[in-house]
Design a protein around this motif. Structure first.
Motif, mmCIF file in Angstrom:
data_model
loop_
_atom_site.group_PDB
_atom_site.id
_atom_site.type_symbol
_atom_site.label_atom_id
_atom_site.label_comp_id
_atom_site.label_asym_id
_atom_site.label_seq_id
_atom_site.Cartn_x
_atom_site.Cartn_y
_atom_site.Cartn_z
ATOM 1 N N VAL A 1 0.870 -1.169 0.000
ATOM 2 C CA VAL A 1 0.000 0.000 0.000
ATOM 3 C C VAL A 1 0.906 1.218 0.000
ATOM 4 C CG1 VAL A 1 -1.781 1.254 1.251
ATOM 5 C CG2 VAL A 1 -1.772 -1.245 1.268
ATOM 6 N N SER A 2 0.620 2.166 -0.855
ATOM 7 C CA SER A 2 1.461 3.350 -0.963
ATOM 8 C C SER A 2 0.598 4.601 -0.937
ATOM 9 C CB SER A 2 2.257 3.292 -2.268
ATOM 10 O OG SER A 2 3.174 4.354 -2.318
ATOM 11 N N ALA A 3 1.253 5.709 -0.697
ATOM 12 C CA ALA A 3 0.587 7.007 -0.697
ATOM 13 C C ALA A 3 1.322 7.900 -1.691
ATOM 14 C CB ALA A 3 0.621 7.626 0.696
ATOM 15 N N PRO A 4 0.643 8.910 -2.230
ATOM 16 C CA PRO A 4 1.316 9.824 -3.147
ATOM 17 C C PRO A 4 2.484 10.543 -2.454
ATOM 18 C CG PRO A 4 -1.043 10.324 -2.984
ATOM 19 C CD PRO A 4 -0.744 9.257 -2.004
ATOM 20 N N ALA A 5 3.465 10.943 -3.234
ATOM 21 C CA ALA A 5 4.676 11.563 -2.697
ATOM 22 C C ALA A 5 4.363 12.770 -1.813
ATOM 23 C CB ALA A 5 5.607 11.962 -3.838
ATOM 24 N N PHE A 6 3.404 13.611 -2.209
ATOM 25 C CA PHE A 6 3.120 14.800 -1.402
ATOM 26 C C PHE A 6 2.597 14.421 -0.018
ATOM 27 C CE2 PHE A 6 -1.193 14.026 -2.836
ATOM 28 C CZ PHE A 6 -1.977 14.487 -1.785
ATOM 29 N N LEU A 7 1.833 13.342 0.071
ATOM 30 C CA LEU A 7 1.292 12.898 1.352
ATOM 31 C C LEU A 7 2.378 12.232 2.193
ATOM 32 C CD1 LEU A 7 -1.156 12.700 3.155
ATOM 33 C CD2 LEU A 7 -1.842 10.645 1.907
ATOM 34 N N GLN A 8 3.246 11.464 1.554
ATOM 35 C CA GLN A 8 4.372 10.867 2.277
ATOM 36 C C GLN A 8 5.212 11.963 2.908
ATOM 37 O OE1 GLN A 8 6.654 8.198 -0.211
ATOM 38 N NE2 GLN A 8 4.799 7.252 -1.028
ATOM 39 N N ARG A 9 5.504 13.001 2.136
ATOM 40 C CA ARG A 9 6.313 14.113 2.637
ATOM 41 C C ARG A 9 5.631 14.780 3.822
ATOM 42 N NH1 ARG A 9 10.232 17.828 1.200
ATOM 43 N NH2 ARG A 9 9.767 19.988 1.760
ATOM 44 N N ARG A 10 4.345 15.036 3.700
ATOM 45 C CA ARG A 10 3.599 15.689 4.777
ATOM 46 C C ARG A 10 3.653 14.856 6.055
ATOM 47 N NH1 ARG A 10 -2.456 16.553 3.490
ATOM 48 N NH2 ARG A 10 -1.544 17.772 1.813
ATOM 49 N N ARG A 11 3.481 13.557 5.919
ATOM 50 C CA ARG A 11 3.504 12.668 7.083
ATOM 51 C C ARG A 11 4.883 12.632 7.742
ATOM 52 N NH1 ARG A 11 0.121 7.572 4.549
ATOM 53 N NH2 ARG A 11 -1.948 8.522 4.705
ATOM 54 N N VAL A 12 5.914 12.533 6.916
ATOM 55 C CA VAL A 12 7.277 12.483 7.456
ATOM 56 C C VAL A 12 7.620 13.783 8.163
ATOM 57 C CG1 VAL A 12 9.721 12.350 6.842
ATOM 58 C CG2 VAL A 12 8.094 10.755 5.821
ATOM 59 N N ALA B 1 5.750 15.772 9.649
ATOM 60 C CA ALA B 1 4.958 15.943 10.873
ATOM 61 C C ALA B 1 5.587 15.207 12.058
ATOM 62 C CB ALA B 1 3.534 15.438 10.646
ATOM 63 N N ARG B 2 6.588 14.377 11.811
ATOM 64 C CA ARG B 2 7.248 13.630 12.893
ATOM 65 C C ARG B 2 8.128 14.565 13.711
ATOM 66 N NH1 ARG B 2 9.254 8.576 9.166
ATOM 67 N NH2 ARG B 2 7.167 7.795 8.694
ATOM 68 N N PRO B 3 8.184 14.329 15.022
ATOM 69 C CA PRO B 3 9.037 15.162 15.882
ATOM 70 C C PRO B 3 10.497 15.105 15.447
ATOM 71 C CG PRO B 3 7.606 13.752 17.201
ATOM 72 C CD PRO B 3 7.455 13.313 15.774
ATOM 73 N N GLY B 4 11.128 16.259 15.354
ATOM 74 C CA GLY B 4 12.546 16.326 15.012
ATOM 75 C C GLY B 4 12.861 16.215 13.537
ATOM 76 N N MET B 5 11.864 16.021 12.702
ATOM 77 C CA MET B 5 12.124 15.884 11.263
ATOM 78 C C MET B 5 12.148 17.256 10.617
ATOM 79 S SD MET B 5 12.899 14.126 8.657
ATOM 80 C CE MET B 5 12.824 12.466 9.272
ATOM 81 N N THR B 6 13.110 17.440 9.733
ATOM 82 C CA THR B 6 13.218 18.682 8.966
ATOM 83 C C THR B 6 13.188 18.350 7.482
ATOM 84 O OG1 THR B 6 15.630 18.596 8.817
ATOM 85 C CG2 THR B 6 14.696 19.708 10.764
ATOM 86 N N ALA B 7 12.963 19.369 6.685
ATOM 87 C CA ALA B 7 12.968 19.164 5.234
ATOM 88 C C ALA B 7 14.336 18.668 4.766
ATOM 89 C CB ALA B 7 12.589 20.461 4.517
ATOM 90 N N GLU B 8 15.406 19.167 5.390
ATOM 91 C CA GLU B 8 16.752 18.746 5.008
ATOM 92 C C GLU B 8 16.981 17.267 5.311
ATOM 93 O OE1 GLU B 8 16.150 21.519 6.967
ATOM 94 O OE2 GLU B 8 16.303 22.881 5.258
ATOM 95 N N LYS B 9 16.559 16.832 6.502
ATOM 96 C CA LYS B 9 16.699 15.410 6.852
ATOM 97 C C LYS B 9 15.881 14.548 5.891
ATOM 98 C CE LYS B 9 17.340 15.752 11.855
ATOM 99 N NZ LYS B 9 16.716 15.402 13.152
ATOM 100 N N PHE B 10 14.670 15.007 5.596
ATOM 101 C CA PHE B 10 13.798 14.260 4.694
ATOM 102 C C PHE B 10 14.444 14.105 3.324
ATOM 103 C CE2 PHE B 10 10.468 14.382 1.383
ATOM 104 C CZ PHE B 10 9.880 13.157 1.633
ATOM 105 N N GLU B 11 14.953 15.196 2.774
ATOM 106 C CA GLU B 11 15.579 15.142 1.450
ATOM 107 C C GLU B 11 16.808 14.240 1.457
ATOM 108 O OE1 GLU B 11 14.249 16.186 -1.341
ATOM 109 O OE2 GLU B 11 12.569 17.043 -0.235
ATOM 110 N N GLY B 12 17.604 14.299 2.533
ATOM 111 C CA GLY B 12 18.782 13.441 2.637
ATOM 112 C C GLY B 12 18.406 11.975 2.684
ATOM 113 N N THR B 13 17.374 11.656 3.438
ATOM 114 C CA THR B 13 16.898 10.279 3.533
ATOM 115 C C THR B 13 16.351 9.811 2.196
ATOM 116 O OG1 THR B 13 16.364 10.596 5.853
ATOM 117 C CG2 THR B 13 15.307 8.743 4.748
ATOM 118 N N LYS B 14 15.602 10.692 1.540
ATOM 119 C CA LYS B 14 15.023 10.338 0.247
ATOM 120 C C LYS B 14 16.128 10.036 -0.768
ATOM 121 C CE LYS B 14 12.826 13.367 -2.335
ATOM 122 N NZ LYS B 14 11.873 14.363 -2.826
#
Length: 75
Positions: A41-52, A54-67
């Motif tokens: 089961v998957s979600a669209p990229a924009f929703l995945q980003r929004r969910r990630v 929303a996690r405590p301590g997560m930043t856009a930079e961390k998200f992009e690095g992980t991606k």
């Protein structure tokens, strides 16, 4: 882990013919060997980003690095 084994044991004792496990990294941990079938089961990229983000301590930079790491490992 232990909770999953207890859940499966209870389901078997109850005669359940089907159980659903939510295991995000099933294939990375070779967990697919322990199940009879899988459903992805998957979600669209924009929703995945929004969910990630929303996690405590997560930043856009961390998200992009992980991606980038994930995309690199899938190549």
């Amino acid at each position: 882990g232990q909770k999953q084994r207890a859940f499966l044991r209870r389901a078997a004792l109850a005669g359940e013919r089907l159980v659903v496990l939510d295991i995000p990294l099933l294939f990375e941990g070779m967990g697919e060997r322990r199940v009879d079938a899988t459903l992805v089961v998957s979600a669209p990229a924009f929703l995945q980003r929004r969910r990630v983000l929303a996690r405590p301590g997560m930043t856009a930079e961390k998200f992009e690095g992980t991606k980038l790491k994930i995309n690199g490992s899938l190549a």
